[in-house]
Design a protein around this motif. Structure first.
Motif, PDB file in Angstrom:
ATOM      1  N   HIS A  79       0.835  -1.211   0.000  1.00 52.52           N
ATOM      2  CA  HIS A  79       0.000   0.000   0.000  1.00 52.52           C
ATOM      3  C   HIS A  79       0.863   1.253   0.000  1.00 52.52           C
ATOM      4  O   HIS A  79       2.034   1.201   0.399  1.00 52.52           O
ATOM      5  CB  HIS A  79      -0.895   0.014   1.240  1.00 52.52           C
ATOM      6  CG  HIS A  79      -0.106   0.066   2.530  1.00 52.52           C
ATOM      7  ND1 HIS A  79       0.118   1.236   3.208  1.00 52.52           N
ATOM      8  CD2 HIS A  79       0.538  -0.898   3.232  1.00 52.52           C
ATOM      9  CE1 HIS A  79       0.855   0.983   4.288  1.00 52.52           C
ATOM     10  NE2 HIS A  79       1.130  -0.305   4.323  1.00 52.52           N
ATOM     11  N   ASP A  90       6.881   2.564   5.036  1.00 51.55           N
ATOM     12  CA  ASP A  90       5.767   1.664   5.335  1.00 51.55           C
ATOM     13  C   ASP A  90       4.888   1.510   4.093  1.00 51.55           C
ATOM     14  O   ASP A  90       4.300   2.482   3.631  1.00 51.55           O
ATOM     15  CB  ASP A  90       4.965   2.266   6.506  1.00 51.55           C
ATOM     16  CG  ASP A  90       3.737   1.445   6.867  1.00 51.55           C
ATOM     17  OD1 ASP A  90       3.479   0.421   6.214  1.00 51.55           O
ATOM     18  OD2 ASP A  90       3.034   1.846   7.817  1.00 51.55           O
ATOM     19  N   GLY A  91       4.831   0.305   3.551  1.00 52.20           N
ATOM     20  CA  GLY A  91       3.993   0.048   2.377  1.00 52.20           C
ATOM     21  C   GLY A  91       4.681   0.380   1.067  1.00 52.20           C
ATOM     22  O   GLY A  91       4.728  -0.438   0.152  1.00 52.20           O
ATOM     23  N   GLU A 124      -5.020   0.726   3.609  1.00 53.63           N
ATOM     24  CA  GLU A 124      -4.490  -0.327   4.483  1.00 53.63           C
ATOM     25  C   GLU A 124      -4.454   0.172   5.915  1.00 53.63           C
ATOM     26  O   GLU A 124      -4.706  -0.554   6.865  1.00 53.63           O
ATOM     27  CB  GLU A 124      -3.087  -0.736   4.013  1.00 53.63           C
ATOM     28  CG  GLU A 124      -2.537  -1.985   4.687  1.00 53.63           C
ATOM     29  CD  GLU A 124      -1.841  -1.734   6.012  1.00 53.63           C
ATOM     30  OE1 GLU A 124      -1.656  -2.691   6.771  1.00 53.63           O
ATOM     31  OE2 GLU A 124      -1.491  -0.572   6.306  1.00 53.63           O
ATOM     32  N   GLU A 125      -4.121   1.462   6.060  1.00 55.01           N
ATOM     33  CA  GLU A 125      -3.928   2.024   7.401  1.00 55.01           C
ATOM     34  C   GLU A 125      -5.240   2.306   8.131  1.00 55.01           C
ATOM     35  O   GLU A 125      -5.241   2.525   9.340  1.00 55.01           O
ATOM     36  CB  GLU A 125      -3.119   3.330   7.310  1.00 55.01           C
ATOM     37  CG  GLU A 125      -1.726   3.173   6.700  1.00 55.01           C
ATOM     38  CD  GLU A 125      -0.756   2.441   7.626  1.00 55.01           C
ATOM     39  OE1 GLU A 125      -1.167   1.990   8.708  1.00 55.01           O
ATOM     40  OE2 GLU A 125       0.414   2.319   7.242  1.00 55.01           O
ATOM     41  N   HIS A 182       7.570  -5.894   3.097  1.00 55.69           N
ATOM     42  CA  HIS A 182       7.159  -4.820   4.000  1.00 55.69           C
ATOM     43  C   HIS A 182       8.241  -4.585   5.042  1.00 55.69           C
ATOM     44  O   HIS A 182       8.989  -5.497   5.371  1.00 55.69           O
ATOM     45  CB  HIS A 182       5.840  -5.210   4.691  1.00 55.69           C
ATOM     46  CG  HIS A 182       5.048  -4.041   5.183  1.00 55.69           C
ATOM     47  ND1 HIS A 182       5.357  -3.376   6.345  1.00 55.69           N
ATOM     48  CD2 HIS A 182       3.977  -3.405   4.658  1.00 55.69           C
ATOM     49  CE1 HIS A 182       4.496  -2.383   6.509  1.00 55.69           C
ATOM     50  NE2 HIS A 182       3.648  -2.372   5.499  1.00 55.69           N
ATOM     51  N   GLN A 185       8.573  -2.925  11.090  1.00 61.29           N
ATOM     52  CA  GLN A 185       7.871  -2.043  12.039  1.00 61.29           C
ATOM     53  C   GLN A 185       8.061  -2.484  13.484  1.00 61.29           C
ATOM     54  O   GLN A 185       7.330  -2.060  14.374  1.00 61.29           O
ATOM     55  CB  GLN A 185       6.368  -1.947  11.716  1.00 61.29           C
ATOM     56  CG  GLN A 185       6.095  -1.474  10.304  1.00 61.29           C
ATOM     57  CD  GLN A 185       4.627  -1.322   9.994  1.00 61.29           C
ATOM     58  OE1 GLN A 185       3.928  -2.312   9.816  1.00 61.29           O
ATOM     59  NE2 GLN A 185       4.145  -0.100   9.928  1.00 61.29           N
ATOM     60  N   HIS A 345      -1.314  -6.593   8.051  1.00 61.58           N
ATOM     61  CA  HIS A 345      -0.933  -6.134   6.708  1.00 61.58           C
ATOM     62  C   HIS A 345      -1.960  -6.656   5.719  1.00 61.58           C
ATOM     63  O   HIS A 345      -2.758  -7.524   6.050  1.00 61.58           O
ATOM     64  CB  HIS A 345       0.450  -6.683   6.331  1.00 61.58           C
ATOM     65  CG  HIS A 345       1.548  -6.198   7.218  1.00 61.58           C
ATOM     66  ND1 HIS A 345       2.013  -4.914   7.179  1.00 61.58           N
ATOM     67  CD2 HIS A 345       2.240  -6.818   8.196  1.00 61.58           C
ATOM     68  CE1 HIS A 345       2.960  -4.767   8.085  1.00 61.58           C
ATOM     69  NE2 HIS A 345       3.116  -5.900   8.724  1.00 61.58           N
TER      70      HIS A 345
END
Ligand SMILES: [Zn+2]
Length: 397
Positions: A79, A90-91, A124-125, A182, A185, A345
């Motif tokens: 994403h 991120d993504g 996605e978030e 990914h 995190q 995810h």
């Protein structure tokens, strides 16, 4: 086959320019900024030889036909939406890394057996201007969304109808594998200096509320020996959740993140306390054992009611895909480790219907969803290398 890491770096920094004002990156789904970002990605996809379209909910999909058009597709996805004041990796590493893979295959005149697709999933978030829930695009594609009255209203705020959600559904049989690269995190890969994590599954989340009962009374006139303080009674439970998580299993995490003290006044002895317990783990048996131990503590304390408020089951990655990722690492002599993912995810949703894999690369100091989020270029390069090799291995099956 070598990827062009400078080109990839340039694309990551170019995409980062599509951000609202303020610290870090802010590119929330359905906004103007997001649409500009998606257009940028779409151009890159076209340039890599993918035929693109946007589906009814806003997922950007690129496709290259394989030798046999009727075979199911191998999909790379992630994403490009962010949290407010989030990071630039991120993504985006998964989407732009995926484009780099396709571009490299094309430059090397690799003729894929299966159709190859690249998807940039929307929201996605779960930070869209209306509450439609995280991993929205992948859930819609896998038919995992039940549109109720609340959701119907919220969908309208982002110009979507119930029918748009239904139209985004795709028969899982049209997909051979789903693969996502990914950032971790978390800080495990960073701390252990291992460049690749092969994700075994995305942990389930269980939440409980324990209501501890005592007796409220005047805090000035009730002597210490005559008290039945609910907050004090809850302490062994709060400590117990932490102890159990540490003792039981390396991957189990347990948190008391919220307590509600009633009536909640400086001059009143707490009469009731609600303690919220959250457990995350990949294996259901471990969760069951943890809950059994928590119940033991509760029985010892007495006067506690335990209620489950959420049970999100784990989503396991496909064993064969994990093995192919491992082979890819070995062929490139890149260090790796098997690990669960504590964060959700798009791969979580895809894995429910399609044999899927998730590859992690390190996050510096485990920081993510903040402007300081960083994955070193060399780690990104190795991650994309492994993604490329994994795709080739899956394509040869
Ligand atoms: Zn993400």
């Amino acid at each position: 086959m070598l990827i062009n890491v400078e080109r990839l770096k340039k694309n990551i920094y170019e995409l980062a320019k599509f951000s609202d004002e303020g610290k870090g990156i802010k590119r929330l789904s359905f906004t103007k900024t997001y649409k500009k970002g998606i257009n940028f990605v779409r151009e890159l996809m076209e340039d890599a030889g993918l035929t693109t379209k946007v589906d009814s909910v806003g997922n950007l999909i690129g496709r290259i036909e394989g030798k046999d058009k009727d075979e199911p597709a191998i999909i790379i996805g992630s994403h490009i939406d962010t949290v407010p004041h989030g990071g630039m990796f991120d993504g985006t590493v998964g989407v732009l890394g995926g484009i780099e893979v396709i571009k490299t295959l094309k430059e090397n005149r690799y003729y894929n057996n299966y159709p190859l697709e690249l998807i940039s999933f929307i929201d996605e978030e779960g930070t869209a201007p209306a509450l439609i829930g995280g991993t929205f695009g992948s859930r819609a594609m896998m038919g995992l969304i039940d549109v109720d009255t609340d959701l119907r209203e919220n969908l309208k705020k982002v110009d979507l109808l119930e029918n748009d959600v239904n139209s985004a559904y795709r028969d899982p049989h049209t997909i051979k594998n789903y693969l996502e690269l990914h950032i971790e995190q978390g800080r495990i890969l960073y701390d252990e200096k291992i460049p690749i994590g092969i994700v075994t599954g995305i942990v389930g989340i269980w939440r409980y509320v324990a209501t501890v009962r005592g007796t409220s009374n005047h805090a000035g006139t009730t002597p210490m020996y005559a008290r039945d303080d609910a907050l004090l009674k809850s302490l062994p439970l709060i400590k117990g959740v932490n102890d159990i998580a540490k003792e039981l299993d390396k991957t189990l995490v347990g948190t008391v993140g919220k307590i509600n003290v009633k009536p909640g006044a400086a001059n009143v002895i707490p009469g009731e306390v609600e303690v919220t317990i959250e457990l995350r783990e990949l294996e259901v048996e471990i969760i069951n054992e943890a809950i059994a131990r928590i119940k033991d503590i509760i029985n010892k304390i007495g006067d506690i009611a335990l209620k489950q408020i959420e049970a999100k089951h784990p989503s396991l990655m496909d064993k064969n895909v994990q093995l192919q990722i491992e082979r890819a690492c070995q062929s490139k002599s890149i260090k790796y480790k098997y690990m669960p993912s504590g964060a959700g995810h798009d791969a979580r949703e895809m894995a429910k219907k399609v044999p899927s894999g998730l590859i992690f690369v390190p996050s510096r100091e485990g920081k993510s969803h903040v402007p300081e989020e960083l994955t070193e270029l060399n780690d990104i390069r190795e991650g994309v290398d492994v993604l490329l090799e994994s795709i080739k291995l899956l394509d040869m099956e």
